[in-house]
Design a protein around this motif. Sequence first.
Motif, short mmCIF file in Angstrom:
data_model
loop_
_atom_site.label_atom_id
_atom_site.label_comp_id
_atom_site.label_asym_id
_atom_site.label_seq_id
_atom_site.Cartn_x
_atom_site.Cartn_y
_atom_site.Cartn_z
N PRO A 60 40.96 26.91 38.00
CA PRO A 60 40.47 26.27 39.23
C PRO A 60 39.10 26.78 39.66
CG PRO A 60 42.79 26.86 39.44
CD PRO A 60 42.31 27.47 38.16
N VAL A 61 38.83 28.06 39.41
CA VAL A 61 37.55 28.60 39.87
C VAL A 61 36.40 28.02 39.07
CG1 VAL A 61 36.21 30.70 40.16
CG2 VAL A 61 38.64 30.70 40.70
N THR A 62 36.57 27.95 37.74
CA THR A 62 35.48 27.42 36.93
C THR A 62 35.24 25.96 37.26
OG1 THR A 62 37.04 26.98 35.15
CG2 THR A 62 35.80 29.03 35.04
N HIS A 63 36.34 25.20 37.51
CA HIS A 63 36.15 23.80 37.87
C HIS A 63 35.45 23.70 39.21
CE1 HIS A 63 38.08 21.91 34.53
NE2 HIS A 63 39.19 22.63 34.69
N THR A 64 35.86 24.53 40.16
CA THR A 64 35.19 24.51 41.46
C THR A 64 33.73 24.91 41.32
OG1 THR A 64 37.27 25.08 42.53
CG2 THR A 64 35.27 25.46 43.79
N PRO A 92 40.00 46.24 30.56
CA PRO A 92 41.40 46.09 30.17
C PRO A 92 42.21 45.43 31.28
CG PRO A 92 40.94 48.36 30.76
CD PRO A 92 39.64 47.65 30.78
N ARG A 93 43.16 44.62 30.87
CA ARG A 93 44.07 43.99 31.82
C ARG A 93 45.49 44.41 31.48
NH1 ARG A 93 41.91 39.70 34.74
NH2 ARG A 93 39.87 38.93 34.03
N ASP A 94 46.27 44.69 32.48
CA ASP A 94 47.67 45.07 32.27
C ASP A 94 48.48 44.45 33.40
OD1 ASP A 94 49.95 46.13 31.34
OD2 ASP A 94 49.54 48.19 32.01
N GLY A 95 48.54 43.13 33.38
CA GLY A 95 49.23 42.42 34.43
C GLY A 95 48.33 42.14 35.61
N CYS A 96 47.43 43.04 35.94
CA CYS A 96 46.47 42.83 37.02
C CYS A 96 45.18 43.53 36.63
CB CYS A 96 47.01 43.35 38.36
SG CYS A 96 47.33 45.12 38.35
N LEU A 97 44.15 43.28 37.40
CA LEU A 97 42.84 43.84 37.09
C LEU A 97 42.86 45.35 37.23
CD1 LEU A 97 39.89 43.20 36.42
CD2 LEU A 97 39.46 43.18 38.88
N HIS A 116 36.39 31.41 52.73
CA HIS A 116 35.58 32.34 51.95
C HIS A 116 36.42 33.50 51.44
CE1 HIS A 116 31.55 30.74 52.13
NE2 HIS A 116 31.63 30.56 53.45
N VAL A 117 37.23 34.06 52.31
CA VAL A 117 38.04 35.23 51.93
C VAL A 117 39.02 34.85 50.83
CG1 VAL A 117 39.79 36.85 52.72
CG2 VAL A 117 37.78 36.41 54.13
N THR A 118 39.67 33.67 50.98
CA THR A 118 40.63 33.23 49.96
C THR A 118 39.95 33.07 48.60
OG1 THR A 118 41.92 32.06 51.64
CG2 THR A 118 42.26 31.41 49.34
N ASN A 119 38.78 32.48 48.61
CA ASN A 119 38.06 32.27 47.35
C ASN A 119 37.60 33.59 46.74
OD1 ASN A 119 37.06 30.65 45.33
ND2 ASN A 119 35.15 30.17 46.37
N ILE A 120 37.07 34.49 47.58
CA ILE A 120 36.59 35.78 47.08
C ILE A 120 37.74 36.61 46.54
CG2 ILE A 120 35.54 37.97 47.77
CD1 ILE A 120 33.74 36.36 49.65
N ASP A 121 38.91 36.51 47.17
CA ASP A 121 40.08 37.23 46.67
C ASP A 121 40.43 36.78 45.26
OD1 ASP A 121 42.56 38.90 46.96
OD2 ASP A 121 43.48 36.91 46.78
N PHE A 122 40.42 35.46 45.04
CA PHE A 122 40.72 34.96 43.70
C PHE A 122 39.67 35.43 42.70
CE2 PHE A 122 40.44 31.82 40.31
CZ PHE A 122 41.77 31.72 39.92
N ILE A 123 38.40 35.39 43.10
CA ILE A 123 37.33 35.82 42.20
C ILE A 123 37.47 37.30 41.87
CG2 ILE A 123 34.82 36.16 42.02
CD1 ILE A 123 34.47 33.65 43.72
N SER A 124 37.82 38.11 42.86
CA SER A 124 37.95 39.56 42.63
C SER A 124 39.06 39.88 41.66
CB SER A 124 38.18 40.27 43.96
OG SER A 124 39.47 39.95 44.48
#
Length: 842
Positions: free
Chosen positions: A7-11, A313-318, A434-442
Amino acid sequence: MPFVPNPVTHTSSRLLEFEALRELIAGYTSSPPGRVLVAELQPSLDRSWIENQQQLTTEIREYRRVGGRFEFAGLPEVKKLIEKSRIAGAALETTDIRDIVLVADRASEWREIVRQPPAAMRSDWTAVAALSAAIKDFTNFLRHFRGKILPDGTLDDRASPELSRIRREIEKQRRQIQDSLRGYLRKLAEGGTVQDELITIRGERFVIPVKVEQKRRVNGVVHGASSSGQTVFIEPLETIEQNNELVRLLDEEQAEILRVLLEMTRQIGDNADAILSAAEILAELELQFAKARFAEDYNCVAVTLSEAPPESPRDGCLQEPALSEVEGSMLGEARLILHRARHPLLERNLKLKNAKIVPITIELEGDHRQLVTTGPNTGGKTVSLKTLGLLALMAQSGIPVPADRADMPVFDAILADIGDYQSIEQNLSTFSAHVTNIDFISRTATANSLVLLDELGSATDPEEGAALAVAIAEHFHKIACMIVISTHHTSLKVYGANTPGVINASVGFDEATLQPTYELKIGVPGASAGINIAQRLGLNPAIITSARSRLGSQTRDVGRFLDRLHSDLRDLETERTRIKAREQELDREKSQLAAEGRKDQQAKIREMETKLGGLFRDFEYQARETVNAVQDRAAAQKLSKDAERRIAKMRREFREQFDSTVVAHATGADRGDPNAQPSLVKHVSEGDTVKLKSMGRAAVIKKKIGDNHFDVEIGSMKMRIARDDIAEVVASAARPSESPVQAARSRGIRVSLQNESGGLNMPSEINVIGRTVDEATSEVEKFVDRAFLAGMPRVRIVHGSGMGILRKALRQYLKQHPHVESIAEPPSNEGGGGATVVELRV
């Protein structure tokens, strides 16, 4: 390999206007397959695919640069037609077959272009050749269809011999029917039975129009009436059988057409894979041509891909690596460098208004991976973010980017938070969105990602927003992704100044005109200039004055400091421009001096060549004389040590003269010295006989012209020579010239003749008729040598006509003989083609 969808790349793609860019490039296409391929263009993670796409466009641009063109207009989409041709018993329409043949023909045309590219191209097009290699040879396929389908999509008579025969029969039958009907019409017209004297067709049968009240007077079959009901169309009985035969022939024609179409469809089915592959290659080529034309119009460059850092590295989360780990990783290999980059859509819009876009320059490499942009509203911060994001999407889609230089890594995601995301339906305020979007990006970004955050920390309390903005910036700094942030918060400016790896930047603002300059300045923060912008927009002056009075002292100090800093930067930029202009002026002067130095050096070289020319001519003359002397002696005896010593002495003397001349010229010791001339004969008087270096012949001095030029006479020829062309004075005016034997003996060469008195009774003619070429050549060589020693000016050689072999061989030999001046064929009364007259050098 397609870009990883989320969704982020499409947005981000929508926010960065990538769809609008594709529409812009689609405008350069002229066929449906090309437009479809442009519409499907997506960024990719496949490095080799990106590089190949960039290379393809570069090679097509070079092909167009040298005048190469290719026509894609009219190319149809043939995939469904190709699939239909695979079905057994299926028959394509002639228009469909025509479209498929057009694709094969265009593919063959391009195949020939690739095999013989324009000679003016500066580089090989390896990528284009590799892409086009899959196009098969359609020569035999096209030969089967050539001349069988007319431009309107109908089959030509030449489609098959049977079809040609049937159509001739149909035309013949129609003429017979028309002739019969015309005769019948003339009879009916006399009684006023027919409505008009014309013949028409109803249901593929020829009929005549008859007045309705007269129809009973015509025996035949009624095939209908006119719309008014006043006329009926009748097929007379006399032509029923003829019309029946015509209908039968038309049925045969349709059956033959179906047979031909079935055969053509089968041929297409047998070559379906090759045609489908060629169609796909042509569509890909049209995409590359469209990108090339876009790149030409917008002055784009191919993107150089830099190395990307290892993934986090990813292990379930960043998992956030420690800062020391980030600093010790291979971050220095990835770089993002854009010089004078421009947003193509903004540039297009400004061109329509006859305005120019202001380019930007961004450099993020090594440990510097975060850019904080500040400055006034409407100054271009958001445009800078969109430019960077769009160009990154373009680069990974294989599209050249509008810039002077573009180095980029391959990003695994391009994540953007730009604009107002307020949504009443989702109960989201601007800040919440903004906060919702930045959270997903982070949670999505890695060290290989590009993050673009616009107006970070806005839409909430300034103090809390500033604290949140700094925290967000630090989070992405630890991830070590490449990130560009735009903001108005002073805290972020301080963060950028104090944090390693973070670069401040600002958009320009002219305090004198209160207008933004849209320039992106790297290395310094910018003032928001909100009050100044409000003043420029015409806000009530009283409000402006009140606002300035309410600024805190610290804020005013920071503002004044930034204003002074930008003023100093403008002064430095002015000075830099002046210095650059001065450097360019010095470069021009340096180039001018270098050119003058080259001219002086060339003049010296020409002077040197003139001096050495005399040495070379003298050496050439002495060498010729030595060869002649050796040849004279060879006529009597073998080469002796005396000749060898003479040649060695000459070589030694020439080397000494050559070296002394070079040294004198290099040091300038011979400049202006008239006696410093190599081998110059000093004493020459009128009436003297001299030997010329240039011609190797003797000449008589007739007149002295100045100190260094003379008029001479060689036989009947008169000419003017320079002193340095005189090799020696053979005979002065006071003494007669010597014979060749005497001249040789006077120079110390021993010449022994078998018959000293041979010159008195030396014959002037030799007959070699009946000899072989070798025998005749040997005899003629001895004869010419003896004649030369005897001082004879001319001799005659009789060889006969025959097949001309002996004559041709002897004349070729005599042309190269050193004693021979010229050869000629005598008149017919003196032998004609059976003899040769030889003029000797005496």
